[in-house]
Write an enzyme that holds these catalytic residues in place. Structure first.
Site, PDB file in Angstrom:
ATOM      1  N   LYS A  84       0.841  -1.208   0.000  1.00  0.00           N
ATOM      2  CA  LYS A  84       0.000   0.000   0.000  1.00  0.00           C
ATOM      3  C   LYS A  84       0.875   1.257   0.000  1.00  0.00           C
ATOM      4  CE  LYS A  84      -0.321  -0.253   5.045  1.00  0.00           C
ATOM      5  NZ  LYS A  84      -1.159  -0.694   6.179  1.00  0.00           N
ATOM      6  N   TYR A 116      14.980  29.569   7.494  1.00  0.00           N
ATOM      7  CA  TYR A 116      13.782  30.295   7.914  1.00  0.00           C
ATOM      8  C   TYR A 116      13.681  30.317   9.434  1.00  0.00           C
ATOM      9  CZ  TYR A 116      12.018  30.065   3.110  1.00  0.00           C
ATOM     10  OH  TYR A 116      11.847  30.206   1.762  1.00  0.00           O
TER      11      TYR A 116
HETATM   12  C1  LIG Z   1      -0.390  -1.745   6.767  1.00  0.00           C
HETATM   13  C2  LIG Z   1      -0.952  -3.027   7.230  1.00  0.00           C
HETATM   14  C3  LIG Z   1      -0.121  -4.135   7.430  1.00  0.00           C
HETATM   15  C4  LIG Z   1       1.393  -4.062   7.360  1.00  0.00           C
HETATM   16  O1  LIG Z   1       1.871  -3.401   8.514  1.00  0.00           O
HETATM   17  P1  LIG Z   1       3.464  -3.256   8.812  1.00  0.00           P
HETATM   18  O2  LIG Z   1       3.518  -2.683  10.181  1.00  0.00           O
HETATM   19  O3  LIG Z   1       3.993  -2.306   7.803  1.00  0.00           O
HETATM   20  O4  LIG Z   1       4.037  -4.596   8.685  1.00  0.00           O
HETATM   21  C5  LIG Z   1      -0.728  -5.340   7.739  1.00  0.00           C
HETATM   22  N1  LIG Z   1      -2.076  -5.439   7.878  1.00  0.00           N
HETATM   23  C6  LIG Z   1      -2.897  -4.375   7.726  1.00  0.00           C
HETATM   24  C7  LIG Z   1      -4.362  -4.544   7.902  1.00  0.00           C
HETATM   25  C8  LIG Z   1      -2.367  -3.142   7.415  1.00  0.00           C
HETATM   26  O5  LIG Z   1      -3.173  -2.092   7.269  1.00  0.00           O
END
Ligand SMILES: *Cc1c(COP(=O)(O)O)cnc(C)c1O
Length: 364
Positions: free
Chosen positions: A30, A261
């Site tokens: 994702k 800044y």
């Molecule tokens: C993002 C996510 C993961 C992966 O999490 P990590 O901490 O990056 O391993 C697994 N399951 C769900 C439902 C998620 O939203």
């Protein structure tokens, strides 16, 4: 430039397999594969043997299909209406059912002869209190969903941990696992238990009894530790992204010069100062304080003053030979992203996912 190391992704996937040898791996890609580039990262992970992929939203799954990525792709948000449900079915995607409104849609469309089958992962809320059906309603929703003709067998069961990254919260994680197991037992149809998925990266590393049929690692595939205060290196992981930017200027500032800044940092002596061509417009965090580490020519140097949209000033006193054009490493090879994340009061997931479209990704 963000150099993405495909062999590091494969190496980290192998590390997941060593931790969870009896589980299949759903590689979480994702948020543009945590900033690494959705399609090339997904392809590298599939080539390295990932059993499936997971994304947050339908749009991400469709981008994978458009790029020709076949196989299991789980949409963690599931569908929001009839149109997205039908798209999921037509594109042969897997989807999470976590909410009553989705169940209504499925009820309306899930009858016999409605269309292609839908592969559903039913989510239980065992303690995160974000998405998923409460324990009291889960068994009834399970039975209803499983009985719908269009829902493919087997129905999958999943949940997500609230604090698997925190060793001090191991009790809470154990309670979530026990709650989940209680729910599966309550389904009580006497047959084989359904395929189950609980573990994110933190649980892959720290909660082996949660591994089950499918693990869902994200951050550890990219080489960073999910554990508070941890380092990927200590788990045998390799950074998949090295973020660099060239020095666009190298100059001398006088003692007392207020840099950047707001003049939040003042040169303590006459000294060399570099300016790197990266800023918050690239996703490099603006709230990184002065003193946060970077690498110049393999040596550690420090941010000086506020990060601006396109530029970040660097104290070069420990790198007096630096020249314009020299690369500055913001994180990756030689400087753990976890260290930058700690300085920013963030998690490595956030720093990686925020690397913006202006940054060129070079996949090697
Ligand atoms: C993002 C996510 C993961 C992966 O999490 P990590 O901490 O990056 O391993 C697994 N399951 C769900 C439902 C998620 O939203």
């Amino acid at each position: 430039m963000a150099r993405i190391d495909g062999s590091a992704l494969a190496h980290n996937l192998a590390a997941v397999r060593r931790c969870a040898p009896r589980s299949r791996v759903l590689a979480v890609v994702k948020a543009d594969a945590y900033g690494h580039g959705l399609v090339p990262a997904a392809r590298a992970l599939v080539r390295a043997g990932a059993d499936g992929l997971a994304v947050a939203r339908l749009g991400e799954a469709l981008a994978l299909r458009r790029a020709g990525v076949a196989g299991t792709v789980l949409v963690l948000a599931g569908w929001s209406g009839a149109e997205s449900l039908e798209r999921i079915a037509a594109e042969d995607l897997d989807a999470v059912l976590h909410e009553r409104a989705q169940l209504e849609v499925l009820r309306a469309r899930g009858g016999a002869g409605g269309g292609p089958p839908v592969r559903v992962w039913l989510k239980a809320d065992t303690g995160l209190h974000r998405l998923g059906f409460a324990p009291a309603e889960f068994p009834a929703v399970w039975r209803e969903t499983a009985a719908l003709p269009r829902v493919a067998a087997p129905l999958h069961a999943m949940t997500h941990f609230a604090a698997a990254d925190d060793p001090a919260a191991a009790d809470a994680t154990a309670r979530q696992i026990a709650c989940f197991d209680g729910l599966l037992a309550a389904l009580g149809d006497g047959g084989a238990p359904p395929p189950a998925s609980l573990a994110n990266s933190a649980a892959v590393l720290a909660a082996p009894d949660s591994h089950r049929d499918w693990v869902r690692p994200g951050i550890m595939l990219y080489g960073a530790s999910p554990l508070a205060g941890g380092r990927g290196e200590r788990h045998g992981l390799r950074p998949a992204m090295t973020l660099t930017a060239p020095l666009v200027a190298v100059r001398t500032v006088e003692r007392g010069a207020a840099v950047g800044y707001g003049g939040t940092w003042t040169a303590p002596e006459r000294m060399p100062l570099g300016v790197a061509g990266i800023g918050y417009g690239d996703g490099y965090p603006r709230h990184l304080p002065s003193g946060s580490p970077v690498l110049v020519g393999g040596r550690r140097a420090a941010l000086a003053g506020r990060v601006s949209m396109d530029l970040a000033a660097i104290d070069l006193r420990r790198c007096p030979d630096a020249r314009p054009g020299d690369p500055v490493t913001l994180w990756g090879e030689g400087l753990a992203v976890e260290e930058a994340a700690e300085a920013a009061g963030a998690v490595p997931h956030e720093l990686l996912a925020r690397v913006g479209p202006r940054v060129e990704r070079v996949f090697a």
